[in-house]
Design a protein around this motif. Structure first.
Motif, short mmCIF file in Angstrom:
data_model
loop_
_atom_site.label_atom_id
_atom_site.label_comp_id
_atom_site.label_asym_id
_atom_site.label_seq_id
_atom_site.Cartn_x
_atom_site.Cartn_y
_atom_site.Cartn_z
N LYS A 43 0.83 -1.20 0.00
CA LYS A 43 0.00 0.00 0.00
C LYS A 43 0.87 1.26 0.00
O LYS A 43 0.57 2.23 -0.70
CB LYS A 43 -0.92 -0.02 1.23
N THR A 79 2.30 1.63 -3.47
CA THR A 79 1.25 2.07 -4.39
C THR A 79 0.89 3.53 -4.18
O THR A 79 0.71 4.30 -5.12
CB THR A 79 0.00 1.19 -4.21
N SER A 80 0.79 3.92 -2.89
CA SER A 80 0.49 5.31 -2.59
C SER A 80 1.60 6.24 -3.08
O SER A 80 1.33 7.31 -3.64
CB SER A 80 0.30 5.47 -1.07
N LYS A 81 2.82 5.81 -2.93
CA LYS A 81 3.95 6.62 -3.41
C LYS A 81 3.92 6.76 -4.92
O LYS A 81 4.13 7.84 -5.47
CB LYS A 81 5.26 5.99 -2.94
N ALA A 82 3.66 5.62 -5.61
CA ALA A 82 3.57 5.68 -7.07
C ALA A 82 2.41 6.56 -7.51
O ALA A 82 2.53 7.33 -8.48
CB ALA A 82 3.41 4.26 -7.63
N TYR A 83 1.29 6.46 -6.79
CA TYR A 83 0.14 7.31 -7.13
C TYR A 83 0.47 8.78 -6.95
O TYR A 83 0.10 9.63 -7.78
CB TYR A 83 -1.05 6.93 -6.25
N GLN A 84 1.16 9.10 -5.87
CA GLN A 84 1.55 10.50 -5.66
C GLN A 84 2.47 11.00 -6.76
O GLN A 84 2.35 12.14 -7.23
CB GLN A 84 2.22 10.65 -4.29
N ASP A 85 3.40 10.12 -7.19
CA ASP A 85 4.29 10.52 -8.29
C ASP A 85 3.50 10.77 -9.57
O ASP A 85 3.72 11.77 -10.27
CB ASP A 85 5.35 9.44 -8.52
N LEU A 86 2.59 9.84 -9.88
CA LEU A 86 1.78 10.01 -11.08
C LEU A 86 0.89 11.25 -10.98
O LEU A 86 0.71 11.98 -11.96
CB LEU A 86 0.91 8.77 -11.31
N HIS A 87 0.34 11.48 -9.79
CA HIS A 87 -0.51 12.66 -9.62
C HIS A 87 0.30 13.94 -9.79
O HIS A 87 -0.19 14.91 -10.40
CB HIS A 87 -1.14 12.62 -8.22
N ARG A 88 1.52 13.95 -9.30
CA ARG A 88 2.36 15.12 -9.47
C ARG A 88 2.69 15.34 -10.95
O ARG A 88 2.64 16.47 -11.45
CB ARG A 88 3.65 14.95 -8.66
N TYR A 124 0.88 14.30 -13.42
CA TYR A 124 -0.36 14.72 -14.07
C TYR A 124 -0.60 16.21 -13.88
O TYR A 124 -0.99 16.93 -14.81
CB TYR A 124 -1.53 13.92 -13.50
#
Length: 464
Positions: A188, A191-200, A202
Motif C-alpha cells: 500500500k 502504491t500510494s507513493k507511485a500514485y503520488q508521483d503520477l498525480h504530481r 499529471y
C-alpha cells in the motif's frame, strides 16, 4: 490462610471457627493417653449441615486430630494423614467427641501417594468421627478419585496441553497474519507513493497544457489581428464564388427584364450594329440575316459582363488606384525575387484602399461612369426599358468583388476562353440552344481563376 499443624498444641484460625488438628503418628502416643481439650466457646454451632471436612477434590485442609483416646497399635508402622489442596475451605463448626471438645484444623490436608493405604488406627479414628455426626464426610483414601482409569491431574494436564497446542497454533496464525499485514502495508505504501508521483506528473502536464492553451489563444488572436490587417475584406473562396454566381444571375435577369416579353423591346438594328462594331460578328458562325433574338440577347449579356470586367476586374490593383501601371511593374519585380513579400505588399495596398475614407467617393465616381455607359447602350438596344438601378447595383457588386479578389493571397482574375475552342463539358457551362459538341462561338461569362488553380469558376459559352 491455613495454619501448620503442631504436635501437642491446638491452634485456632478464628474465635468463631474452631479447628481440629489431628496427628495419628506414634510419636504422639502420649497425647492419645492423656488428651487435652480446649474449652468450647459459649455459643455452640447450629448444626453440622456444612460438615467437618471439605470435598477431597479441594485438597486444601490439613487434619490433625489430637483429642482421640489412645488406641493400641497393632502394627509397627508410623502412619500420618495429610490431605492438601490449592485453595482454602470454609471453616467447619466445632464438634465434641465423647463429651470432650476439641478443635479440627482443616486448613491443610496432605495426601499421601495413592499406592499407600490407611493404617488400622487411622481407620478406627475416622470411624469414630463418622459415628459422631460426620457421615457426610467422604472416606479418606490414599488413592484419589480416578475416573475411567485417568486421574484428575492427568485430565487437567491433557487439557492444558490441548490449550497450549491451540495457543501455539493461534500464535502461528497471528504471526503469519502479521507478516501478511506488513506485506500489504508495504505494498500500500509503494502504491500510494507511485500514485503520488503520477498525480504530481499529471498536475505538471495539466499545468503545461493550460499554459500552452493560453499561449495558443494569444497566438491565434495575434494571427487573426495580423491577417485582418492585411486583408481588404473578410471574404474567402466560398464567399467570392457565391458573389460571382449572383453577379452572373443578375446579368441574365437584367437582359431578360430589358428585352420584355418575347423580346418586344429588342432593337435589332442597334444590336447588330454594336455587334459589328466589336468585330465579333465577323467571326460569328451565323450570318447577320439569320440571327435570332436569343442570339442577340446572349450577345448583350456578354457585352454587360465585358464592360464590368474592363471597368472593375481587369485592373492591376483597383480602378480607383492612380498608380496601376507602376504598381504592376513593381509587383512583377518583387514576385521574381520574393513572392511572399510581393503578395504581402499587394494585400497591404488593398487593405489601405478599403479603409481609405476617400475610397467611397472614388467608388461612386467609377460606378457612375460604368453605369452611365451601360445604361446608354441598354436603352438603345432595348427601347422603352428602364433598368438603370439594376445596372448600378451590378456595378457596385463588381467593384467590391474586384477589391476582394485582388486582396486574396492568390489574386483571382477573369480568364477568357479563346473563340473556336472545343466545348469541354467538365470545365465549361453551356447557354441557351448551345451545341455541346461544337466549338465556342461566344463567351458570355468568362472564367475566374487564381494563379495556383485553387479557385475556379467555369465560363458560360455558346457553341455552334
Amino acid at each position: 490462610m491455613s495454619s501448620k499443624p503442631h504436635p501437642g498444641r491446638i491452634s485456632t484460625s478464628s474465635p468463631s471457627s474452631p479447628l481440629v488438628s489431628v496427628n495419628l503418628s506414634r510419636d504422639n502416643s502420649a497425647f492419645y493417653s492423656e488428651p487435652k481439650f480446649e474449652d468450647p466457646p459459649k455459643k455452640k454451632p447450629s448444626g453440622l449441615s456444612q460438615g467437618l471436612f471439605p470435598s477431597p477434590t479441594l485438597q486444601t485442609a490439613m487434619l490433625d486430630i489430637k483429642s482421640l483416646p489412645q488406641v493400641p497399635a497393632e502394627d509397627t508402622l508410623q502412619p500420618t494423614v495429610a490431605l492438601t489442596a490449592a485453595t482454602p475451605v470454609h471453616p467447619q463448626p466445632r464438634i465434641s467427641l465423647e463429651g470432650q471438645p476439641f478443635k479440627v484444623n482443616t486448613s491443610e490436608i496432605l495426601c499421601k501417594p495413592a499406592s499407600s493405604a490407611l493404617t488400622e488406627s487411622e481407620l478406627r479414628g475416622l470411624k469414630r468421627l463418622s459415628s459422631e455426626g460426620y457421615n457426610h464426610v467422604h472416606p479418606l483414601s490414599r488413592e484419589g478419585s480416578p475416573v475411567n482409569g485417568v486421574s484428575g491431574d492427568e485430565r487437567q494436564s491433557a487439557k492444558i496441553k490441548a490449550y497450549r497446542n491451540q495457543i501455539d497454533e493461534l500464535n502461528t496464525l497471528v504471526t503469519q497474519l502479521r507478516i501478511d499485514l506488513n506485506g500489504a502495508l508495504e505494498e500500500k505504501y509503494q502504491t500510494s507513493k507511485a500514485y503520488q508521483d503520477l498525480h504530481r506528473k499529471y498536475n505538471d502536464v495539466t499545468a503545461k497544457l493550460v499554459k500552452r492553451d493560453q499561449e495558443y489563444d494569444v497566438m491565434s488572436k495575434n494571427y487573426l489581428e495580423h491577417v485582418r490587417l492585411i486583408r481588404a475584406t473578410d471574404d474567402d473562396h466560398s464567399t467570392i464564388m457565391e458573389r460571382l454566381t449572383q453577379l452572373k444571375v443578375g446579368i441574365e435577369h437584367l437582359v431578360r427584364t430589358a428585352q420584355g416579353p418575347r423580346s418586344v423591346n429588342l432593337n435589332r438594328k442597334e444590336a447588330i450594329d454594336h455587334f459589328k462594331g466589336t468585330g465579333k460578328l465577323a467571326t460569328f458562325p451565323i450570318s447577320e440575316d439569320k440571327l435570332e433574338p436569343y442570339h442577340l440577347n446572349l450577345y448583350m449579356e456578354s457585352v454587360v459582363m465585358s464592360t464590368l470586367v474592363t471597368c472593375f476586374f481587369d485592373r492591376p490593383l483597383s480602378c480607383i488606384f492612380d498608380f496601376n501601371e507602376g504598381f504592376q511593374d513593381i509587383y512583377d519585380w518583387m514576385s521574381q525575387r520574393n513572392d511572399k513579400s510581393a503578395v504581402r505588399w499587394r494585400q497591404q495596398l488593398c487593405q489601405m484602399l478599403a479603409q481609405d475614407p476617400a475610397t467611397k467617393i472614388r467608388q461612386a465616381e467609377e460606378v457612375d461612369k460604368a453605369a452611365a455607359a451601360l445604361s446608354e447602350l441598354i436603352s438603345k438596344v432595348y427601347t422603352g426599358s428602364n433598368v438603370t438601378a439594376k445596372i448600378r447595383d451590378l456595378c457596385n457588386r463588381a467593384f467590391e468583388l474586384a477589391v476582394a479578389m485582388t486582396g486574396m493571397e492568390s489574386a483571382i482574375s477573369a480568364v477568357y476562353i479563346p473563340l473556336g475552342a472545343s466545348f469541354d463539358e467538365e470545365n465549361m457551362g453551356s447557354s441557351l440552344k448551345s451545341n455541346c459538341e461544337g466549338k465556342v462561338a461566344l463567351v458570355i461569362f468568362p472564367a475566374f481563376r487564381d494563379r495556383i488553380q485553387a479557385f475556379n469558376i467555369p465560363p458560360k459559352v455558346w457553341c455552334y
